[in-house]
Design an enzyme around this catalytic site. Structure first.
Site, PDB file in Angstrom:
ATOM      1  N   ASP A  59       0.849  -1.053  -0.181  1.00 32.25           N
ATOM      2  CA  ASP A  59      -0.056  -0.084  -0.086  1.00 32.25           C
ATOM      3  C   ASP A  59       0.836   1.334  -0.047  1.00 32.25           C
ATOM      4  OD1 ASP A  59      -2.802   1.151   0.492  1.00 32.25           O
ATOM      5  OD2 ASP A  59      -2.005   1.924   2.252  1.00 32.25           O
ATOM      6  N   GLU A  74       1.867  -0.124  -4.930  1.00 30.18           N
ATOM      7  CA  GLU A  74       0.960   0.713  -5.311  1.00 30.18           C
ATOM      8  C   GLU A  74       1.435   2.084  -5.533  1.00 30.18           C
ATOM      9  OE1 GLU A  74      -3.176   2.798  -3.761  1.00 30.18           O
ATOM     10  OE2 GLU A  74      -1.931   2.342  -2.463  1.00 30.18           O
TER      11      GLU A  74
END
Length: 547
Positions: free
Chosen positions: A205, A273
């Site tokens: 993330d 990401e």
């Protein structure tokens, strides 16, 4: 068994299926999906032909941001089950030939994490420097102009330490200080913990948020014409800054090398990401270059609000090849943070099939989001049912992310869609989804799910689509075309991305044969040309002797 079981590059060209665990399957009737629910549905996922699953966070959390605020990295929140349940996920997935990737949220924790509780207790304790703390300006205001993605300053005052702490997201999500070696060591230990439990990799993330500028310099303003963020660009002033100093820092590369070294003995892979609207592809290229950084990253070019045209896809692919010649992308059209692409791009059934085909022919790996294979549209969620703090903050101009997070629909014969036995689920099951439930789609020969299976199988049958180069990218009218090449195998691909028929010339040279009839591939006409109906592909295959 998996197509990639013994391949050290199993991730290269893999098709990854994202699971949002709250919304996949509820096994105990409390209205919230859980790990044993995932176990129950893994045979379905395997039937799609995908290579891996990515499970969004299931760690212990106060759930202010639904698991992206972690209070214990090495345990399962009771809402989702137990570590034994997670072990069952891994064991069952591996038996079905599926790799397991989990979502690691390393840039920040919950303010309930023991690390933060200790850090905020004083300026002298062992973890005092584990988070980004800063003194106020002389007038008491925050130390710089950094903004939170969820609205307002990226700084929260703490009266105990008489300092501000940084939070890129909610005030309850303080940012870890990656300049502190002990923080890096602790997070690498987290990765080892899950690798030892059998995971095959990580989705990382906000991978470009790990480090902030040690000098806390102000971000410069971003020109209005450059404000092209994917999420809430019209209402969120976060998009008014050029984020040079609060993320995207060069120091991050050294940490990623350390993480890759931890992963290497386990043959594990990671997909990062990259959250940056201005330079996402460049960062992707930087973070995946060579064999000592991350294997894959994804940016947001194909998660945008405007439907990509043939020219736009060509531009993105060409730009990627330019800035990331040694890198590897993972392409996605939908995920848990954006409006489902069926709605976002207003897709007809032929366009849904066309985009699914396109994804499996692009250079890189592919990620599909739960329900995408059913053609689920964005769900309508009433304000009183909203759970997402982002949507609650910016309603009604931006309605948040709940519309793509509603429960998966398995059966149309009850109001919960087979997701739960509870009369009330954490988000309402969308009535507009029930007609597209898995059971109904399986029984309908024209349903989108069958096309996904066919195009995923076609991808796996052709090594050039998994690992090959992409060359000769061209656009004629609304038709995108290119050639994929790998070790003597060549595939010509063209797709009419317009609403009217188009005619193009077939690929040049001898030896090309029609392929992909199961995908409705056009064949050369009597005039020797390719006549493509709207959203129809043309696929042609040629094999050459190697060497």
């Amino acid at each position: 068994m998996t197509h990639l079981a013994k391949d050290p590059d199993w991730w290269r060209g893999a098709v990854i299926y994202q699971i949002y665990p709250r919304s996949y399957q509820d096994s105990n009737g409390d209205g919230v999906g859980d790990l044993l629910g995932i176990v129950q549905r893994l045979p379905y996922i395997a039937s799609l032909g995908v290579d891996a699953i990515w499970i969004s966070p299931f760690f212990t959390s106060p759930m202010k941001d639904f698991g992206y605020d972690v209070s214990d990295y090495c345990d399962v929140d009771p809402m989702f089950g137990s570590l034994a349940d997670f072990d069952a996920v891994v064991e069952t997935a591996h038996a079905l030939g599926l790799k397991v990737m989990i979502d690691l949220v390393l840039s920040h924790t919950s303010d309930q994490h023991p690390w933060f509780r200790e850090s905020r207790a004083s300026r002298e304790n062992a973890r005092a420097n584990w988070y980004v703390w800063a003194d106020p300006k002389p007038d008491g205001t925050p130390p710089n102009n950094w903004l939170s993605i969820f609205g307002g300053p990226a700084w929260q005052w703490d009266g105990g330490r008489m300092q501000y702490y940084m939070h890129n997201f909610l005030t309850s999500q303080p940012d870890l200080n990656f300049h502190e070696p002990a923080v890096q060591a602790a997070l690498l230990d987290v990765a080892r913990f899950w690798l030892e439990r059998g995971v095959d990799g990580f989705r990382l993330d906000t991978i470009n948020f790990y480090f902030c500028d040690a000098e806390l310099r102000d971000n410069p303003a971003l020109a209005p014409e450059a404000r092209n963020a994917t999420i809430a660009p019209e209402v969120n002033p976060y998009n008014w800054q050029d984020h040079l100093y609060d993320k995207n820092r060069p120091e991050n590369v050294d940490f990623l090398r350390k993480l890759r070294a931890v992963m290497k003995p386990y043959n594990a892979a990671a997909v990062g990401e990259v959250g940056d609207a201005q330079r996402g592809l460049e960062i992707l290229g930087q973070y995946t270059a060579g064999d000592d950084l991350m294997q894959m990253c994804y940016a947001f070019e194909l998660l945008s609000g405007q439907r990509p045209t043939a020219s736009r896809i060509s531009e993105v692919m060409a730009r990627f090849e330019e800035v990331a010649p040694d890198g590897w992308a993972t392409w996605a059209f939908s995920n848990h943070d954006v409006v489902r692409h069926t709605t976002r791009w207003d897709l007809t059934p032929p366009a849904q099939r066309g985009f699914a085909t396109l994804m499996m022919f692009l250079h890189g790996s592919a990620c599909i989001y739960q329900g995408e294979e059913l053609g689920l549209p964005e769900a309508h969620v009433a304000y009183e049912d909203l759970q997402d703090p982002y949507g609650i903050e910016f309603w009604p101009e931006f309605k948040g992310r709940d519309g793509c997070r509603t429960p998966m629909v398995w059966d149309r014969d009850n109001l919960s869609g087979g997701f739960s036995t509870s009369p009330r689920t954490w988000l309402p099951v969308a009535s507009e989804h029930l007609g597209l439930a898995v059971a109904s789609s399986e029984d309908d020969p024209a349903a989108l799910i069958h096309h996904y299976r066919k195009v995923i199988a076609f991808r796996h049958a052709h090594p050039c689509l998994m690992k090959g180069t992409i060359e000769e990218i061209a656009v004629k009218g609304h038709v995108l075309s290119f050639i994929r090449r790998h070790e003597g195998e060549e595939l010509f691909f063209a797709l009419n991305m317009g609403e009217e028929p188009e005619t193009i010339a077939p690929p040049q040279g001898a030896g090309w044969q029609p392929a992909g009839m199961e995908l409705n591939s056009a064949q050369p006409g009597a005039d020797g040309k390719l006549h493509l109906a709207h959203w129809q592909p043309c696929i042609m295959l040629r094999r050459r002797a190697r060497g």
